[in-house]
Write an enzyme that holds these catalytic residues in place. Structure first.
Site, PDB file in Angstrom:
ATOM      1  N   LEU A 119       0.852  -1.192   0.000  1.00  0.00           N
ATOM      2  CA  LEU A 119       0.000   0.000   0.000  1.00  0.00           C
ATOM      3  C   LEU A 119       0.884   1.235   0.000  1.00  0.00           C
ATOM      4  O   LEU A 119       1.937   1.247   0.629  1.00  0.00           O
ATOM      5  CB  LEU A 119      -0.881   0.034   1.256  1.00  0.00           C
ATOM      6  CG  LEU A 119      -2.024  -0.970   1.348  1.00  0.00           C
ATOM      7  CD1 LEU A 119      -2.608  -0.971   2.760  1.00  0.00           C
ATOM      8  CD2 LEU A 119      -3.109  -0.654   0.329  1.00  0.00           C
ATOM      9  N   LYS A 174      -5.360  -0.583   9.994  1.00  0.00           N
ATOM     10  CA  LYS A 174      -4.212  -1.232   9.353  1.00  0.00           C
ATOM     11  C   LYS A 174      -3.553  -2.074  10.430  1.00  0.00           C
ATOM     12  O   LYS A 174      -2.895  -1.559  11.340  1.00  0.00           O
ATOM     13  CB  LYS A 174      -3.235  -0.206   8.788  1.00  0.00           C
ATOM     14  CG  LYS A 174      -2.083  -0.842   8.030  1.00  0.00           C
ATOM     15  CD  LYS A 174      -1.276   0.196   7.291  1.00  0.00           C
ATOM     16  CE  LYS A 174      -0.286  -0.441   6.327  1.00  0.00           C
ATOM     17  NZ  LYS A 174       0.694  -1.299   6.965  1.00  0.00           N
ATOM     18  N   LYS A 219     -10.075   2.418   1.475  1.00  0.00           N
ATOM     19  CA  LYS A 219     -10.213   1.781   0.165  1.00  0.00           C
ATOM     20  C   LYS A 219     -11.428   2.339  -0.563  1.00  0.00           C
ATOM     21  O   LYS A 219     -12.430   2.658   0.090  1.00  0.00           O
ATOM     22  CB  LYS A 219     -10.421   0.266   0.337  1.00  0.00           C
ATOM     23  CG  LYS A 219      -9.269  -0.422   1.023  1.00  0.00           C
ATOM     24  CD  LYS A 219      -9.585  -1.867   1.399  1.00  0.00           C
ATOM     25  CE  LYS A 219      -8.360  -2.487   2.072  1.00  0.00           C
ATOM     26  NZ  LYS A 219      -8.601  -3.786   2.671  1.00  0.00           N
TER      27      LYS A 219
HETATM   28  S1  IVH Z   1      -5.273  -4.227   1.877  1.00  0.00           S
HETATM   29  C1  IVH Z   1      -4.291  -4.615  -2.348  1.00  0.00           C
HETATM   30  N1  IVH Z   1      -6.123  -3.888   4.329  1.00  0.00           N
HETATM   31  O1  IVH Z   1      -0.583  -3.593   5.087  1.00  0.00           O
HETATM   32  C2  IVH Z   1      -4.517  -4.210  -0.957  1.00  0.00           C
HETATM   33  N2  IVH Z   1      -3.821  -4.347   4.005  1.00  0.00           N
HETATM   34  O2  IVH Z   1       1.461  -1.924   3.878  1.00  0.00           O
HETATM   35  C3  IVH Z   1      -3.417  -4.600  -0.057  1.00  0.00           C
HETATM   36  N3  IVH Z   1      -2.531  -4.484   6.065  1.00  0.00           N
HETATM   37  O3  IVH Z   1       0.423  -5.913   2.706  1.00  0.00           O
HETATM   38  C4  IVH Z   1      -3.754  -4.897   1.306  1.00  0.00           C
HETATM   39  N4  IVH Z   1      -4.198  -4.112   7.447  1.00  0.00           N
HETATM   40  O4  IVH Z   1      -0.124  -6.730   5.102  1.00  0.00           O
HETATM   41  C5  IVH Z   1      -5.062  -4.143   3.545  1.00  0.00           C
HETATM   42  N5  IVH Z   1      -7.001  -3.584   6.445  1.00  0.00           N
HETATM   43  C6  IVH Z   1      -5.976  -3.854   5.661  1.00  0.00           C
HETATM   44  C7  IVH Z   1      -4.684  -4.064   6.193  1.00  0.00           C
HETATM   45  C8  IVH Z   1      -3.632  -4.306   5.314  1.00  0.00           C
HETATM   46  C9  IVH Z   1      -2.909  -4.369   7.354  1.00  0.00           C
HETATM   47  C10 IVH Z   1      -1.159  -4.735   5.631  1.00  0.00           C
HETATM   48  C11 IVH Z   1      -1.015  -5.798   4.581  1.00  0.00           C
HETATM   49  C12 IVH Z   1      -0.399  -5.100   3.426  1.00  0.00           C
HETATM   50  C13 IVH Z   1       0.333  -3.994   4.118  1.00  0.00           C
HETATM   51  C14 IVH Z   1       0.686  -2.855   3.206  1.00  0.00           C
END
Ligand code: IVH
Length: 694
Positions: free
Chosen positions: A86, A118, A299
């Site tokens: 992200l 997150k 998102k």
């Molecule tokens: S969405 C394509 N949602 O953050 C979307 N990621 O820094 C990618 N993460 O690799 C992930 N909480 O390990 C998403 N609610 C959340 C999240 C999340 C933690 C982590 C995940 C990702 C990383 C990116």
């Protein structure tokens, strides 16, 4: 607040920075401990990105800026769809700029956002065939990850069987809750291992470990659900069209754990302003969560908006991580101080090399008790991970064991009370001077005389020191038999001060039982617990007659606390008798003692369930009170709440019925808003409890 990016001056410094970041990142993804904490890593990567923007022709291939997960180990299981990273923003302005850029790209404002925590763990893909969990794969470099299926069955919230026989891939974060982390370190050190520095490390290390003699539980939170090659085509088509929020509801239906149901459950928002309000709420809730979060993920909720925005090679353009300030930093443990409190408890405190965490410089952190030091295997000179979130007292999480040089020294526990030299009672986790509350008599008397206890005007710490040093007072009861002559014999004690103090002492004798109890400082009972005990038992005699079972009938006293309160009251018996003999009141006005016969609780309960405008309500007060309530201390506000039939609390939760928010109310107001708890102003509250104001 954004910390500045690291400054990189030339190509050599750039190459070194890339190398350092790659190493740190590899440690991060493999469960090793990096010498850089998250904040330092972020600053380094931002410095690298800034230099690359100026020198695009010199960008190194392994730079963390171009990768999905910089420096991550490659595994051997290809991902069906890349596991992207992200992009980050660090402020409301950066976030608003991001929403504008997405709007430009898709030709209209984002229809709806999903806002979720997150989670600070490790990304995981969980493959289900016909409803059965068959494979667990780490993110790896984003295109292929490591097979960690051996962990199946040890991750709570990741069911081995879904509620329906579907073939899908679930994505989410594996982490350890604070309790799981404590447990993991206990088990690990008991097996001779080094403790993990923080829950994230513990989860990473635990996931990759095979053939361990023990297993420790972890927790999964889902944040994605996608079809795989052999997903039933109808289901695949349906999932492809669902909004993110609907996909998450689907995951919950299938039996998967998600943030739903926690204080930071995912919400949808229509506008960037609404998103920012939720970001503030989640930030305010962070310190009290039982698991770590390092930001908020926003998102575009609708599948159509996501498709229109598309993805880059590293990160999707339809999602962003709003990073929160780091709450953990690595610093050095310089010394351990042993301080004796007013009840004789000898508490260790870490002296740290000063370190800035989220805007405050931290020099001390709590170390709880000696057993905790042993459990964490802490040594003087260690690099330690220090955690500080919100208003919570900073704590040493664990040593960063791989940074040891061999020169660290063991921490020496005191063999006698560091204050008075008496023996130490080491029978319980918290060590205590055998001289008890007489060890630090000045602290214990000053506390008893304080505004929220016996409120003895004119008896500040200096006066207490004088009285103790002159040998006039050896315990709390002695205060109430002081004579005019004795007081006049003290330095700087004239007729007027003496008469005033004697009058204040006479008034203090009439304080309600709750305040006398609080002044005694029974361990484990603060102001509000003292009030509950006093209201339940109504008289000191009834209270002293209570055994552990009877004590447990007081709300908030459980099986652990009850016997220790009973034992402590027995220990205090001579002092209580002496106080009563000196004429100190031992009853609680308005309360009736419980009916003793047959262990019946009727009387006490009836007294506790007193009617009033706040009957049955838990009320929290925050911010500055104004108007009719302006002069009331927090304790007096709590007393008022309880007189009006309510229950006072200092923290907002789902159980809170009402929050009185005065000027300058901050995180508690935000939390109340987040949880939908009713908020009222001091003026409204004063009207509500008008009959109970004294
Ligand atoms: S969405 C394509 N949602 O953050 C979307 N990621 O820094 C990618 N993460 O690799 C992930 N909480 O390990 C998403 N609610 C959340 C999240 C999340 C933690 C982590 C995940 C990702 C990383 C990116």
């Amino acid at each position: 607040m954004t910390t500045p990016a690291a400054v990189i001056v030339d190509a050599a410094a750039y190459a070194q920075a890339v190398e350092e970041a790659v190493k740190a990142s590899a440690a991060y993804y493999t469960g090793g401990t990096s010498a850089l904490d998250d904040d330092a890593y972020d600053r380094l990567v931002r410095g690298i990105a800034a230099w690359e923007a100026e020198n695009p022709e010199l960008v190194l291939p392994d730079s963390p800026t171009g990768k999905v997960a910089g420096g991550a180990v490659e595994g051997d299981v290809p991902h069906t769809v890349p596991m992207l990273s992200l992009d980050n923003v660090f402020s409301a302005e950066e976030f608003t700029a991001w929403t504008a850029s997405v709007a430009r790209r898709i030709g209209h404002e984002v229809t709806r956002f999903s806002v979720e925590p997150k989670l600070d763990g490790l990304a995981m893909a969980a493959r289900y065939r016909h409803g059965r969990l068959t494979r667990l794969i780490t993110r790896g470099d984003g295109t292929a990850g490591e097979d960690v299926s051996h962990a199946i069955g040890t991750v709570e919230g990741l069911p081995v069987r879904l509620t329906e026989p579907v073939t899908v891939e679930l994505r989410g974060e594996v982490l350890m809750t604070s309790a799981q982390f404590e447990h993991a370190n206990e088990v690990r050190t008991a097996h001779g291992g080094q403790p993990f520095a923080n829950p994230r490390n513990a989860a990473a290390g635990t996931l990759r470990a095979r053939d361990r003699a023990y297993t420790v539980p972890m927790t999964f939170f889902g944040y994605g659900l996608l079809p795989v090659a052999d997903t039933d085509s109808e289901l695949a088509a349906r999932l492809g069209e669902l909004a993110h929020s609907d996909l998450m509801a689907e995951a919950v239906r299938l039996g998967v754990n998600t943030p739903a149901g926690t204080a930071v459950s995912a919400l949808t928002a229509e506008t960037p302003e609404e998103v920012l309000a939720r970001v503030r709420e989640i930030a305010a809730l962070r310190a009290e969560l039982p698991f770590g979060i390092d930001g908020i993920v926003v998102k575009a909720d609708l599948a159509a908006d996501q498709r229109a925005a598309g993805s880059g090679s590293r990160a999707p353009r339809w999602a962003i991580a709003y990073k929160l300030p780091a709450v953990e930093k690595i610093t050095r443990l310089l010394d351990v101080e042993w301080n004796v409190g007013r009840t004789g408890i000898i508490a260790p405190r870490a002296v740290l090399e000063p370190v800035e965490i989220d805007g405050s410089v931290i020099t001390y952190a709590t170390l709880h008790n000696p057993a905790d030091i042993t459990r964490r295997d802490l040594r003087l000179g260690d690099h330690v991970m220090v955690h500080r979130a919100g208003d919570v007292i900073p704590r040493v999480e664990a040593p960063v064991a791989h940074l040891r040089t061999g020169e660290e020294q063991s921490i020496v526990f005191p063999s006698a009370c560091p204050r008075c030299g008496s023996a130490i009672d080491t029978g319980e986790q918290r060590w205590r001077c055998e001289n008890g509350r007489n060890c630090h008599l000045v602290a214990s008397l000053s506390y008893a005389a304080g505004r929220d206890q016996l409120d003895i005007e004119g008896l500040g710490a200096t006066r207490v020191v004088q009285l103790v040093e002159a040998g006039l007072v050896a315990d709390l009861a002695d205060l109430f038999t002081l004579t005019r002559e004795q007081l006049l014999s003290l330095d700087r004690m004239g007729e007027t001060s003496t008469d005033n103090l004697l009058a204040a002492l006479a008034t203090a004798k009439d304080r309600p039982l709750a305040r006398v109890l609080c002044a005694l400082g029974v361990r484990g009972t603060g102001r509000s617990m003292s009030r509950r005990i006093a209201r339940h038992f109504a008289t000191m005699d009834a209270l002293r007659a209570a055994d552990a079972e009877a004590m447990q009938r007081v709300e908030g006293i459980g099986t652990e606390k009850a016997p220790s309160i009973v034992a402590e009251l027995a220990e205090l018996a001579p002092l209580i008798d002496k106080l009563a003999a000196a004429g100190v009141n031992m009853t609680e006005p308005g309360a009736t003692p419980p009916v003793a016969a047959s262990g019946d609780t009727e009387g006490g309960q009836a007294a506790e369930e007193a009617a009033g405008p706040l009957a049955g309500m838990t009320v929290v007060v925050t911010g500055a009170m104004t108007g009719a309530l302006e002069k009331l201390s927090r304790n007096q506000m709590n007393e008022l709440i309880e007189r009006a039939g309510g229950r006072s609390s200092s923290s907002v939760s789902k159980k809170t019925a009402l929050v009185v928010a005065g000027d300058g109310a901050g995180s508690k107001r935000a939390k109340a808003e987040a949880l939908g708890v009713r908020l009222i102003t001091p003026a409204e509250f004063a009207l509500l409890v008008a009959d109970h104001l004294v």
